[in-house]
Design an enzyme around this catalytic site. Structure first.
Site, PDB file in Angstrom:
ATOM      1  N   GLY A   1       0.820  -1.216   0.000  1.00 41.61           N
ATOM      2  CA  GLY A   1       0.000   0.000   0.000  1.00 41.61           C
ATOM      3  C   GLY A   1       0.847   1.256   0.000  1.00 41.61           C
TER       4      GLY A   1
ATOM      5  N   ASP B   1       0.134  -7.604  -5.617  1.00 43.07           N
ATOM      6  CA  ASP B   1      -1.325  -7.712  -5.414  1.00 43.07           C
ATOM      7  C   ASP B   1      -1.531  -8.581  -4.169  1.00 43.07           C
ATOM      8  OD1 ASP B   1      -4.057  -9.282  -7.342  1.00 43.07           O
ATOM      9  OD2 ASP B   1      -3.983  -8.316  -5.353  1.00 43.07           O
TER      10      ASP B   1
ATOM     11  N   TYR C   1     -15.314  -2.834   5.977  1.00 40.79           N
ATOM     12  CA  TYR C   1     -13.962  -2.363   6.311  1.00 40.79           C
ATOM     13  C   TYR C   1     -13.639  -2.671   7.778  1.00 40.79           C
ATOM     14  CZ  TYR C   1     -10.261   1.158   7.103  1.00 40.79           C
ATOM     15  OH  TYR C   1      -9.096   1.807   7.442  1.00 40.79           O
TER      16      TYR C   1
HETATM   17  C1  VAH Z   1     -11.542   5.794   6.417  1.00 37.13           C
HETATM   18  N1  VAH Z   1      -9.508   7.116   6.698  1.00 37.13           N
HETATM   19  O1  VAH Z   1     -12.164   6.829   6.563  1.00 37.13           O
HETATM   20  C2  VAH Z   1     -10.075   5.776   6.870  1.00 37.13           C
HETATM   21  C3  VAH Z   1      -9.962   5.405   8.326  1.00 37.13           C
HETATM   22  C4  VAH Z   1     -10.897   5.555  10.627  1.00 37.13           C
HETATM   23  C5  VAH Z   1     -11.037   5.988   9.200  1.00 37.13           C
HETATM   24  O2  VAH Z   1      -9.922   4.032   8.493  1.00 37.13           O
HETATM   25  O3  VAH Z   1     -12.030   4.810   5.937  1.00 37.13           O
END
Ligand code: VAH
Length: 322
Positions: free
Chosen positions: A12, A57, A147
């Site tokens: 990254g 990747d 996420y």
């Molecule tokens: C996001 N900048 O907004 C990242 C981060 C805590 C936020 O993980 O997804």
């Protein structure tokens, strides 16, 4: 990482944190000893040209394994990630990069005998039923974003590899990060970066979060310090592995706008709430208890809101030619 000349690989490396972490590591350990690994996003020229770089990747185990062997890597910082808002709209890619990628990195690091792996987590690992104020280090992790789920997977797998697979894995739960080097991308906290571009270019910014949305935030120099300081910490002092809360400040869009207006009189902040990113932000804590990081490895941030705003306006102003 000690000051040995072991090779470090950063995944990254084109990202918001990776593109600033690579130059810092190269300054500490030597330019030839830090490999900048990118994939879809092109590496910034200063990252690409100042030392070894590679295309990796992370969703491919073989890609990761081959890079670790080719560069004789001793330590790895895993910064690849599809950020929160983008992940919600691209679940298959987010799974491949954020979940499978985390597994691939940990397993390839173990099988290649790496000394240390840094796998950052995020405040996104918390969810709506986590205590919001001064969120404890060890508490409920029931995130409601892909996420965040991936970050919990990364933390738990990092702890598993540290405790049962003999791999030294460490990680910090990073807040929203503010920086001026890369353009804001598809995160939820990126309003806190975009607002500075708007303030400098047009004297105004339309924010996609409500004015009272408090979030833990951190300036990039402190974020870089947290990663490197944890990586260099004496393992004997660590009780946690991949899940340290690190805090620096918390603010709302309205408070950030006021701080900018204190330097740019007449700055206009307007609001057009984005339901997706507001819902994500509402599921995250307002502030963090980072006493474990302070106790176990001496975490001590340097930038508060005013210091960040001054530094951002100075550096971004220069970058934008203002
Ligand atoms: C996001 N900048 O907004 C990242 C981060 C805590 C936020 O993980 O997804």
């Amino acid at each position: 990482m000690g000051h040995s000349v072991e090779r470090i690989l950063v995944t990254g490396a084109a990202g918001q944190i990776g593109s600033e972490l690579v130059p810092e590591l190269r300054a500490r350990y030597g330019e030839d000893n830090v490999v900048a690994a990118g994939h879809v996003t092109p590496l910034p020229p200063d990252v690409r040209d100042a030392g070894p770089s590679a295309t990796v990747d992370v969703s491919s185990y073989d890609d990761v394994d081959a890079a670790l062997k080719r560069y004789d890597v001793g330590a790895l910082y895993h910064m690849s990630s599809i950020l929160s808002a983008l992940a919600e709209n691209n679940p298959a890619t987010a799974y491949a990069v954020n979940v499978a990628g985390a597994y691939n990195v940990l397993e390839a690091a173990r099988s290649n005998g790496l000394r240390r792996v840094i796998v950052p987590s995020s405040i996104a690992a918390f969810g709506p039923d986590t205590p919001r104020e001064n969120t404890p280090n060890d508490t409920i992790l029931r995130p409601t974003t892909l996420y965040g789920i991936a970050k919990v997977f990364g933390e738990l797998m990092g702890n598993y590899y540290a405790e049962k697979r003999g791999l030294d894995v460490r990680g910090v739960r990073l807040p929203g990060i503010v920086s001026w080097k890369t353009e804001p991308t598809a995160g939820t906290t990126d309003y806190a970066v975009a607002i500075f571009y708007g303030a400098i270019r047009e004297g105004r910014y339309t924010c996609y979060l409500r004015p009272d949305t408090a979030l833990p935030m951190m300036y990039m120099p402190d974020a870089i310090d947290s990663l490197v300081q944890l990586a260099e910490a004496d393992p004997g002092g660590l009780e946690h592995h991949a899940d340290f809360n690190v805090g620096a400040m918390s603010f709302t869009p309205a408070q950030l706008a006021d701080a900018i207006r204190g330097r740019i009189p007449g700055f206009v902040m307007e609001y057009e709430v984005d339901p997706l990113r507001q819902a994500i932000a509402d599921s995250w804590p307002d502030s963090l208890d980072d006493s474990a990081a302070r106790r176990e490895w001496g975490w001590n941030p340097k930038y508060d809101l005013d210091a960040m705003v001054d530094d951002m306006l100075e550096n971004l102003g220069r970058k934008l030619g203002k």
